[in-house]
Write an enzyme that holds these catalytic residues in place. Structure first.
Site, mmCIF file in Angstrom:
data_model
loop_
_atom_site.group_PDB
_atom_site.id
_atom_site.type_symbol
_atom_site.label_atom_id
_atom_site.label_comp_id
_atom_site.label_asym_id
_atom_site.label_seq_id
_atom_site.Cartn_x
_atom_site.Cartn_y
_atom_site.Cartn_z
ATOM 1 N N LYS A 157 -1.632 5.697 0.709
ATOM 2 C CA LYS A 157 -1.977 4.822 1.849
ATOM 3 C C LYS A 157 -1.394 5.519 3.074
ATOM 4 C CE LYS A 157 -1.979 -0.026 3.273
ATOM 5 N NZ LYS A 157 -3.352 -0.041 3.768
HETATM 6 N N1 PMP Z 1 -8.644 0.181 0.820
HETATM 7 C C1 PMP Z 1 -8.096 0.419 2.015
HETATM 8 C C2 PMP Z 1 -8.608 1.541 2.841
HETATM 9 C C3 PMP Z 1 -7.073 -0.405 2.488
HETATM 10 O O1 PMP Z 1 -6.523 -0.192 3.689
HETATM 11 C C4 PMP Z 1 -6.633 -1.483 1.699
HETATM 12 C C5 PMP Z 1 -5.532 -2.373 2.201
HETATM 13 N N2 PMP Z 1 -4.276 -1.855 1.863
HETATM 14 C C6 PMP Z 1 -7.232 -1.683 0.455
HETATM 15 C C7 PMP Z 1 -8.246 -0.843 0.045
HETATM 16 C C8 PMP Z 1 -6.796 -2.804 -0.429
HETATM 17 O O2 PMP Z 1 -5.501 -2.564 -0.916
HETATM 18 P P1 PMP Z 1 -4.500 -3.751 -1.287
HETATM 19 O O3 PMP Z 1 -5.290 -4.725 -2.091
HETATM 20 O O4 PMP Z 1 -3.453 -3.076 -2.085
HETATM 21 O O5 PMP Z 1 -4.008 -4.321 -0.014
#
Ligand code: PMP
Length: 295
Positions: A157
């Protein structure tokens, strides 16, 4: 809108709670110039941060993928997230840890920079307005595609991966859509700019295999919830033509939660029974103290 740098409260900054407006960095920070930054986003419900430890574990993993290690362990970061939430008096809030390379060195190589970590919390009721969530948000296809795993560190991330998300979301919003849907480098369905994608067809839930984008924690939770309900979930390569025949579509993310999709370009969808069921199950789960982290 209250600017993000001009609010009351505290930000946890390199081990200390500092007044919100004092949480500043120098303009020659490596993270700013070269995107050597990773971040997290979780939500607190009733004072409990849902999946807090898994978020902080992912932060450490993202940093490792970008070639640096965090100066704080997961347990310390868990405690820091809880401390800043408490200091800000927040109960239902968004929690944003971020880690980046500092300003000791500026250039492509920056082995000797200090690693910094900050955590902020703020009230963010719903990523999309509640009335939109009821009828489903509208997406348009982005022109940018998620890169291949040998083109970018797609499992992190990492700040740099959001450049094309911001571009895609800005274009979509300028044309009256709420968000953009991104294909991957192969032309397969990938995800929205900050949330994972699910299509429902004839009672079965289908979601793209996360081999070049984040396997979201909400995605994993919702797959578990669906299976617990006896609903079949298939993770596989998915193609844009499938949008035509889907019965229901929704996206998931810590910020977006479970958000129904009402339209993707020319295709319209009902906010159907399975989307509502999983959205309600998710809302119940995140508010169960036993299942989330006690603050
Ligand atoms: N894809 C992207 C590009 C994101 O920014 C997020 C948010 N973190 C997600 C998917 C979903 O991840 P999560 O469910 O862990 O928040």
């Amino acid at each position: 809108m209250i600017p993000m740098d001009d609010r009351d409260g505290f930000i946890w900054f390199d081990g200390k709670l500092v007044p919100w407006r004092d949480a500043k960095i120098h303009v020659l920070t490596h993270g700013l110039h070269y995107a050597s930054a990773v971040f997290e986003g979780s939500r607190a419900y009733g004072g409990n941060i849902f999946e807090l430890t898994r978020h902080n574990e992912r932060l450490a993993k993202s940093a490792e993928i970008l070639g640096f290690s965090l100066p704080y362990g997961t347990a310390e970061l868990d405690a820091a997230c809880k401390a800043v939430l408490r200091a800000n008096g927040h109960v239902d809030a968004y929690v944003r840890p971020v880690a980046w390379r500092g300003s000791e060195q500026l250039g492509v190589a920056a082995q000797h920079t200090k690693i910094h970590v900050a955590i902020a919390t703020w009230e963010w009721p719903s990523y999309f307005a509640p009335e939109l969530r009821e009828r489903g948000i509208k997406l348009t296809m982005a022109k940018w595609r998620r890169p291949a795993p040998d083109t970018a560190p797609t499992q992190a991330k990492a700040a740099g991966l959001y450049m094309i998300c911001t571009l895609s979301k800005h274009t979509a919003e300028a044309e009256g859509w709420h968000d953009a849907l991104m294909l991957d480098y192969r032309g397969q369905l990938a995800e929205a700019t900050g949330a994972n994608l699910f299509l429902i067809k004839e009672g079965v839930v289908h979601t793209p295999t996360p081999d070049c984008f984040l396997n979201g924690l909400t995605r994993q939770t919702v797959i578990g919830l669906a299976r617990a309900r006896g609903i079949k979930v298939v993770e596989r390569a998915m193609f844009p033509e499938e949008l035509k025949t889907a019965d229901e579509v929704f996206i998931t993310g810590s910020a977006a939660e479970v958000t129904a999709i009402g339209q993707i370009d020319d295709y319209h969808y009902q906010v159907g029974a399975i989307t509502r069921l999983l959205r309600d199950d998710y809302e119940k789960l995140v508010r169960q103290p036993a299942k989330s982290e006690a603050a």
